[in-house]
Design a protein around this motif. Structure first.
Motif, mmCIF file in Angstrom:
data_model
loop_
_atom_site.group_PDB
_atom_site.id
_atom_site.type_symbol
_atom_site.label_atom_id
_atom_site.label_comp_id
_atom_site.label_asym_id
_atom_site.label_seq_id
_atom_site.Cartn_x
_atom_site.Cartn_y
_atom_site.Cartn_z
ATOM 1 N N ILE B 168 0.833 -1.210 0.000
ATOM 2 C CA ILE B 168 0.000 0.000 0.000
ATOM 3 C C ILE B 168 0.866 1.258 0.000
ATOM 4 O O ILE B 168 0.565 2.251 -0.672
ATOM 5 C CB ILE B 168 -0.947 -0.013 1.220
ATOM 6 N N LEU B 172 0.521 4.661 -2.581
ATOM 7 C CA LEU B 172 -0.046 5.940 -2.144
ATOM 8 C C LEU B 172 0.997 7.054 -2.041
ATOM 9 O O LEU B 172 0.634 8.237 -2.057
ATOM 10 C CB LEU B 172 -0.734 5.763 -0.786
ATOM 11 N N ASP B 173 2.280 6.698 -1.910
ATOM 12 C CA ASP B 173 3.314 7.722 -1.732
ATOM 13 C C ASP B 173 3.444 8.551 -3.025
ATOM 14 O O ASP B 173 3.749 7.995 -4.086
ATOM 15 C CB ASP B 173 4.645 7.051 -1.393
ATOM 16 N N GLY B 180 -3.741 6.755 -5.732
ATOM 17 C CA GLY B 180 -4.637 6.882 -4.589
ATOM 18 C C GLY B 180 -5.611 5.732 -4.662
ATOM 19 O O GLY B 180 -5.693 5.036 -5.687
ATOM 20 N N ALA B 181 -6.372 5.540 -3.580
ATOM 21 C CA ALA B 181 -7.323 4.427 -3.565
ATOM 22 C C ALA B 181 -8.324 4.555 -4.716
ATOM 23 O O ALA B 181 -8.649 3.563 -5.383
ATOM 24 C CB ALA B 181 -8.048 4.390 -2.222
ATOM 25 N N GLU B 225 -11.300 2.314 -0.826
ATOM 26 C CA GLU B 225 -10.258 1.852 0.095
ATOM 27 C C GLU B 225 -10.333 0.335 0.266
ATOM 28 O O GLU B 225 -9.315 -0.341 0.370
ATOM 29 C CB GLU B 225 -10.379 2.548 1.445
ATOM 30 N N LEU B 228 -8.602 -1.015 -2.653
ATOM 31 C CA LEU B 228 -7.154 -0.869 -2.500
ATOM 32 C C LEU B 228 -6.592 -1.977 -1.613
ATOM 33 O O LEU B 228 -5.556 -2.582 -1.935
ATOM 34 C CB LEU B 228 -6.835 0.502 -1.885
#
Lengths: 166, 455
Positions: B168, B172-173, B180-181, B225, B228
């Motif tokens: 994850i 996301l970084d 992003g989700a 989410e 994700l």
């Protein structure tokens, strides 16, 4: 050689008879089944829980002492593996007349390396001065110092047990 | 030095402590005895000119043997990703494999997981420090993913406690994959193959809420989410299957374990000397222990803390802080592990200490010779540089209140070469030759799947 073998063969039946007589003796009431079995056989089983009734030198357990206090400690698993979490079962044995402790703190370090563990263990009381300690890990082989601290009416008491991990 | 060529030599019967089979003939026993005598190099006369030198086996002490045997056996039992109920499920592994190679998952659609963890480079990237989307420079070296399921913590600072939560973070970084989700959910929902596989794994469509009772994740979590996390768990399930094969060291170790001197003496003498240094005077196996050649923990080895002017990498100290602040660790509602499971002990009991500052993960040394550059900051271009680092260690760079383990080894040229020879024997010849298993398209019938599998 033959004489030695003959002597050994003569001793074995005698040992068996002694074990049989020990097994027939009554055991103290209130002992758990594994403890009772251990007493009957004259030894403490390695998987038996620690108990203050177990004498010094009982196999499979450490018994550090300090200022009248004694601990009987059994690691789970045994021997302690390097780099894996393990637990301790501890029976704390107070001096005569002192109440069993309600709390226990456990820590460990490697004095030669000047570091402790990377994890903070937690001791959960099981009643009667017995504790289950989870979350320990010795992440390197070598000499570790296991430290138990008990809060008493006369201040803290610390018991230490050296442990060699390979 | 390369591992020795694989040669199949018939093993002498009766190798274990001189025991022999009942039907063994006398002439055969005599031949075996002569061969064993020759293999031990005790024949007196030296090798004929031009002939290969006789194989030798160092007289390892009982302590050395015990230390060597502790580095095996290999492979260990398969390990699943912690807190990941999808780990081990073929459908999840297949989905994770596709996601791993899909650059559309990154924010700008240019970088997949495999963009940094390249199979042809033993799942590293060959760079000193990783590069994120649009070539964004990162502060640390890309670690190999071989045998990742056998590690305890993920990332050089151990900020993740499972492979799925580790997946994850780069997604996301903004400096790494910059997604992003919502983006991940859109990519999966917009691709028929991925969406089909996602439904097989999760039991509902990507980007949608699961049916009641199908999941234990937080009720307030947004569908994106949830998507994700399922995608990350599929990635974790795939990465958990990456386990490297046996090496020349493993064959030597097993030969020692069964007391097979003939097989053990095929291990190169330089590697034997290097191994003796590794478990002995070098004390390398204090941290690089066990079959993984890592204790899975963290150490300060005297590498400068500054990653660039004015910026310090806090290492493990920051890693524990990030772990505990994470929404996706093993004690979070997203984890599938019961609260009393053994796999969550590490997360429950880990404690941040001042000495963790500047500590980085002790890396596994399996395949180390084929995964340069080395160390968390990629500052050592090759094994020579790493060994020189330990040989000439600058003690002033170690924490004043840190561990007192390291000391300069002051190795001579031959010892450096021996250690290097040993480290080369930790290479699985297939470490850079992973190939993607082929499978049928999602939703094909059994007959079509069987045809596709047989192609």
């Amino acid at each position: 050689m033959a004489r030695v073998l003959g002597a050994l063969l003569a001793v074995v039946p005698a040992m068996a008879a002694a074990a049989s007589a020990a097994a027939a003796r009554p055991v103290a009431t209130g002992a758990s089944a594994p403890e009772a079995a251990a007493r009957r056989s004259g030894i403490a089983r390695a998987d038996a829980p620690p108990s203050c009734s177990q004498p010094r030198g009982t196999p499979g357990r450490w018994m550090p002492e300090a200022q009248g206090w004694r601990a009987v400690i059994v690691p789970r698993p045994a021997p302690i593996p390097v780099g894996r979490h393990f637990a301790l079962e501890v029976a704390l044995c107070p001096p005569a007349g002192a109440p069993p402790p309600a709390t226990l703190k456990v820590d460990a370090d490697m004095p030669a390396h000047r570091h402790g563990m990377n994890y903070r263990p937690q001791a959960v009381p099981q009643g009667g001065g017995r504790f289950r300690v989870d979350g320990l890990m010795f992440h390197m082989p070598g000499y570790w110092r296991l430290m138990l601290e008990v809060e008493t009416a006369d201040g803290p008491r610390r018991l230490e047990q050296p442990v060699e991990v390979r | 030095m390369s591992p020795p060529p694989s040669r199949r030599v018939p093993e002498a019967p009766g190798r274990c402590g001189g025991l022999r089979s009942a039907g063994e003939s006398r002439p055969r026993r005599a031949l075996v005895a002569v061969l064993a005598w020759l293999s031990l190099g005790v024949a007196g006369a030296g090798p004929a000119p031009g002939a290969q030198a006789p194989a030798t086996l160092l007289d390892f002490t009982a302590d050395e043997r015990r230390a060597i045997l502790a580095h095996g056996p290999w492979p260990p039992p398969a390990q699943r990703d912690a807190g990941n109920s999808l780990s081990g499920r073929p459908a999840a592994i297949a989905l994770g494999q596709r996601l791993f190679f899909d650059a559309r998952l990154s924010g700008d659609g240019t970088l997949s997981c495999a963009g940094c963890h390249r199979p042809d480079l033993a799942f590293t990237d060959g760079r000193a420090r990783a590069q994120g989307v649009a070539g964004h420079p990162l502060d640390r070296h890309t670690p190999s993913l071989w045998n990742a399921a056998h590690e305890r913590w993920y990332g050089w600072d151990g900020a993740s406690d499972s492979l799925w939560s580790f997946a994850i973070r780069p997604l996301l970084d903004p400096r790494e994959m910059g997604a992003g989700a919502d983006h991940v959910a859109r990519v999966i929902a917009g691709d028929a193959e991925l969406a089909c596989r996602f439904r097989q794994v999760a039991g509902h469509a990507p980007g949608q809420a699961p049916p009641p009772g199908r999941t234990s994740v937080p009720a307030e979590a947004l569908p994106a989410e949830r998507t994700l996390v399922v995608a990350a768990k599929a990635l974790g399930a795939f990465v958990a299957t990456l386990r490297s094969g046996r090496t020349a060291f493993d064959r030597f170790r097993d030969a020692l374990a069964r007391d097979d001197r003939r097989a053990a003496s095929r291990y190169p003498p330089a590697a034997q000397r290097g191994l003796r240094l590794f478990v002995g005077r070098g004390a390398c196996s204090t941290c690089h222990s066990g079959p993984m050649f890592s204790n899975g923990e963290f150490a300060d080895i005297g590498v400068p803390f500054f990653v660039r002017p004015g910026v310090v990498d806090p290492g493990r100290h920051g890693g524990i802080q990030r772990l505990q602040a994470s929404d996706h660790h093993l004690l979070s509602p997203w984890s599938d592990a019961p609260p009393d499971a053994a796999e969550v002990l590490k997360t429950r009991h880990v404690v941040r200490q001042h000495r963790n500052f500047g500590e980085f993960k002790v890396p596994s040394l399996r395949n180390v010779a084929v995964t340069p550059p080395h160390l968390h900051d990629g500052s050592k271009p090759d094994l020579d540089a790493v060994i020189r680092h330990y040989s000439e260690l600058d003690l002033d760079r170690l924490h004043a209140d840190g561990e007192r383990i390291l000391k300069p080894l002051r190795l001579d040229a031959r010892e450096v070469a021996d250690l290097k020879a040993f480290l080369h024997t930790l290479t699985d010849p297939g470490a850079g030759r992973w190939s993607m298993p082929r499978g049928p398209a999602c939703g094909l019938g059994a007959a079509a799947a069987a045809r596709a599998a047989s192609r």
